[in-house]
Design a protein around this motif. Sequence first.
Motif, mmCIF file in Angstrom:
data_model
loop_
_atom_site.group_PDB
_atom_site.id
_atom_site.type_symbol
_atom_site.label_atom_id
_atom_site.label_comp_id
_atom_site.label_asym_id
_atom_site.label_seq_id
_atom_site.Cartn_x
_atom_site.Cartn_y
_atom_site.Cartn_z
ATOM 1 N N ARG A 72 0.854 -1.195 0.000
ATOM 2 C CA ARG A 72 0.000 0.000 0.000
ATOM 3 C C ARG A 72 0.882 1.233 0.000
ATOM 4 N NH1 ARG A 72 -3.491 -0.894 4.576
ATOM 5 N NH2 ARG A 72 -1.729 -0.192 5.836
ATOM 6 N N ASP A 73 0.546 2.190 -0.840
ATOM 7 C CA ASP A 73 1.223 3.486 -0.885
ATOM 8 C C ASP A 73 0.218 4.527 -0.417
ATOM 9 O OD1 ASP A 73 2.332 5.967 -1.558
ATOM 10 O OD2 ASP A 73 3.390 5.144 -3.278
ATOM 11 N N ASN A 74 0.354 4.949 0.832
ATOM 12 C CA ASN A 74 -0.621 5.883 1.394
ATOM 13 C C ASN A 74 -0.584 7.238 0.689
ATOM 14 O OD1 ASN A 74 -1.413 3.939 3.241
ATOM 15 N ND2 ASN A 74 -0.003 4.660 4.820
ATOM 16 N N ALA A 75 0.583 7.656 0.257
ATOM 17 C CA ALA A 75 0.708 8.948 -0.421
ATOM 18 C C ALA A 75 -0.076 8.963 -1.733
ATOM 19 C CB ALA A 75 2.170 9.260 -0.670
ATOM 20 N N LYS A 76 -0.118 7.792 -2.401
ATOM 21 C CA LYS A 76 -0.839 7.692 -3.672
ATOM 22 C C LYS A 76 -2.244 7.127 -3.481
ATOM 23 C CE LYS A 76 3.281 7.255 -6.544
ATOM 24 N NZ LYS A 76 3.997 6.477 -7.574
ATOM 25 N N ASN A 77 -2.572 6.777 -2.236
ATOM 26 C CA ASN A 77 -3.885 6.205 -1.929
ATOM 27 C C ASN A 77 -4.181 4.999 -2.830
ATOM 28 O OD1 ASN A 77 -6.012 6.429 -0.052
ATOM 29 N ND2 ASN A 77 -7.353 7.411 -1.557
ATOM 30 N N THR A 78 -3.187 4.153 -2.952
ATOM 31 C CA THR A 78 -3.239 3.033 -3.893
ATOM 32 C C THR A 78 -2.719 1.759 -3.237
ATOM 33 O OG1 THR A 78 -2.973 4.511 -5.795
ATOM 34 C CG2 THR A 78 -2.412 2.191 -6.138
ATOM 35 N N VAL A 79 -3.348 0.644 -3.573
ATOM 36 C CA VAL A 79 -2.886 -0.671 -3.144
ATOM 37 C C VAL A 79 -2.408 -1.422 -4.386
ATOM 38 C CG1 VAL A 79 -3.581 -2.881 -2.146
ATOM 39 C CG2 VAL A 79 -4.380 -0.742 -1.137
ATOM 40 N N TYR A 80 -1.292 -2.103 -4.241
ATOM 41 C CA TYR A 80 -0.690 -2.817 -5.366
ATOM 42 C C TYR A 80 -0.704 -4.322 -5.126
ATOM 43 C CZ TYR A 80 1.168 1.832 -6.345
ATOM 44 O OH TYR A 80 1.286 3.164 -6.597
ATOM 45 N N LEU A 81 -0.680 -5.063 -6.217
ATOM 46 C CA LEU A 81 -0.489 -6.506 -6.152
ATOM 47 C C LEU A 81 0.612 -6.849 -7.150
ATOM 48 C CD1 LEU A 81 -1.543 -9.128 -4.806
ATOM 49 C CD2 LEU A 81 -2.902 -9.486 -6.881
ATOM 50 N N GLN A 82 1.787 -7.132 -6.631
ATOM 51 C CA GLN A 82 2.903 -7.553 -7.478
ATOM 52 C C GLN A 82 2.784 -9.056 -7.692
ATOM 53 O OE1 GLN A 82 5.493 -5.730 -8.962
ATOM 54 N NE2 GLN A 82 5.933 -7.685 -9.979
ATOM 55 N N MET A 83 2.720 -9.455 -8.936
ATOM 56 C CA MET A 83 2.518 -10.858 -9.276
ATOM 57 C C MET A 83 3.731 -11.349 -10.061
ATOM 58 S SD MET A 83 -1.523 -10.824 -10.305
ATOM 59 C CE MET A 83 -1.222 -10.008 -11.860
ATOM 60 N N ASN A 84 4.451 -12.285 -9.488
ATOM 61 C CA ASN A 84 5.637 -12.858 -10.117
ATOM 62 C C ASN A 84 5.416 -14.331 -10.412
ATOM 63 O OD1 ASN A 84 6.972 -10.358 -9.767
ATOM 64 N ND2 ASN A 84 7.735 -10.986 -7.751
ATOM 65 N N THR A 85 6.266 -14.861 -11.272
ATOM 66 C CA THR A 85 6.217 -16.279 -11.639
ATOM 67 C C THR A 85 4.787 -16.693 -11.992
ATOM 68 O OG1 THR A 85 7.915 -16.560 -9.910
ATOM 69 C CG2 THR A 85 7.155 -18.541 -11.022
ATOM 70 N N LEU A 86 4.184 -15.930 -12.850
ATOM 71 C CA LEU A 86 2.790 -16.167 -13.195
ATOM 72 C C LEU A 86 2.609 -17.494 -13.921
ATOM 73 C CD1 LEU A 86 1.843 -12.537 -14.124
ATOM 74 C CD2 LEU A 86 0.632 -13.947 -12.468
ATOM 75 N N LYS A 87 1.460 -18.118 -13.663
ATOM 76 C CA LYS A 87 1.118 -19.406 -14.242
ATOM 77 C C LYS A 87 -0.179 -19.268 -15.045
ATOM 78 C CE LYS A 87 2.847 -21.688 -10.057
ATOM 79 N NZ LYS A 87 2.482 -22.605 -8.942
ATOM 80 N N PRO A 88 -0.405 -20.153 -15.992
ATOM 81 C CA PRO A 88 -1.662 -20.087 -16.759
ATOM 82 C C PRO A 88 -2.898 -20.119 -15.857
ATOM 83 C CG PRO A 88 -0.118 -21.537 -17.867
ATOM 84 C CD PRO A 88 0.510 -21.171 -16.547
ATOM 85 N N GLU A 89 -2.823 -20.813 -14.756
ATOM 86 C CA GLU A 89 -3.974 -20.877 -13.852
ATOM 87 C C GLU A 89 -4.222 -19.577 -13.098
ATOM 88 O OE1 GLU A 89 -1.368 -23.007 -14.024
ATOM 89 O OE2 GLU A 89 -0.815 -23.754 -12.018
ATOM 90 N N ASP A 90 -3.341 -18.603 -13.234
ATOM 91 C CA ASP A 90 -3.575 -17.279 -12.660
ATOM 92 C C ASP A 90 -4.457 -16.418 -13.557
ATOM 93 O OD1 ASP A 90 -0.158 -17.282 -11.572
ATOM 94 O OD2 ASP A 90 -1.948 -17.635 -10.333
ATOM 95 N N THR A 91 -4.771 -16.901 -14.735
ATOM 96 C CA THR A 91 -5.617 -16.161 -15.659
ATOM 97 C C THR A 91 -6.998 -15.936 -15.065
ATOM 98 O OG1 THR A 91 -4.448 -17.001 -17.613
ATOM 99 C CG2 THR A 91 -6.717 -16.221 -17.932
ATOM 100 N N ALA A 92 -7.410 -14.675 -15.011
ATOM 101 C CA ALA A 92 -8.695 -14.312 -14.405
ATOM 102 C C ALA A 92 -8.882 -12.803 -14.507
ATOM 103 C CB ALA A 92 -8.731 -14.729 -12.936
ATOM 104 N N VAL A 93 -10.088 -12.366 -14.170
ATOM 105 C CA VAL A 93 -10.321 -10.946 -13.933
ATOM 106 C C VAL A 93 -9.985 -10.685 -12.466
ATOM 107 C CG1 VAL A 93 -12.020 -9.098 -13.838
ATOM 108 C CG2 VAL A 93 -12.074 -10.741 -15.718
ATOM 109 N N TYR A 94 -9.121 -9.741 -12.234
ATOM 110 C CA TYR A 94 -8.712 -9.382 -10.878
ATOM 111 C C TYR A 94 -9.385 -8.064 -10.504
ATOM 112 C CZ TYR A 94 -5.062 -12.938 -10.877
ATOM 113 O OH TYR A 94 -4.382 -14.136 -10.905
ATOM 114 N N TYR A 95 -9.897 -8.021 -9.284
ATOM 115 C CA TYR A 95 -10.497 -6.783 -8.825
ATOM 116 C C TYR A 95 -10.191 -6.578 -7.349
ATOM 117 C CZ TYR A 95 -14.309 -9.745 -7.067
ATOM 118 O OH TYR A 95 -15.054 -10.698 -6.413
#
Length: 121
Positions: A72-95
């Motif tokens: 979370r970056d409070n200054a930017k009022n934003t939450v991040y999700l860093q996704m590494n080593t992605l797999k085909p089963e990670d395919t989806a709509v993320y919200y």
Amino acid sequence: QVQLVESGGGLVQPGGSLRLSCAASGFTVSGYAIGWFRQAPGKEREGVSRISSLDHYTYYADSVKGRFTISRDNAKNTVYLQMNTLKPEDTAVYYCATDFNPDQVLTESLRGQGTQVTVSS
């Protein structure tokens, strides 16, 4: 206007990385738990990760533990999700979503429109 807006999705090869952003407006993300969820066609909604407002507690689903990192970056009022080593089963709509609760996101009182993540060669 109170809203969450996701961005950062796209097409990536297996093993690649993406960083999703969840930008909030109308409220302060540091005061509430924010969760990342994903929905793939024909599959149940899955809670991927969550960051609480207290003690920066974080949760990860077993399916992403060790590969995804929420922050979370409070200054930017934003939450991040860093996704590494992605797999085909990670395919989806993320919200992202919040219940305006400091610890939990159970009913997704407010959710964004989602961003598509496709992992394919």
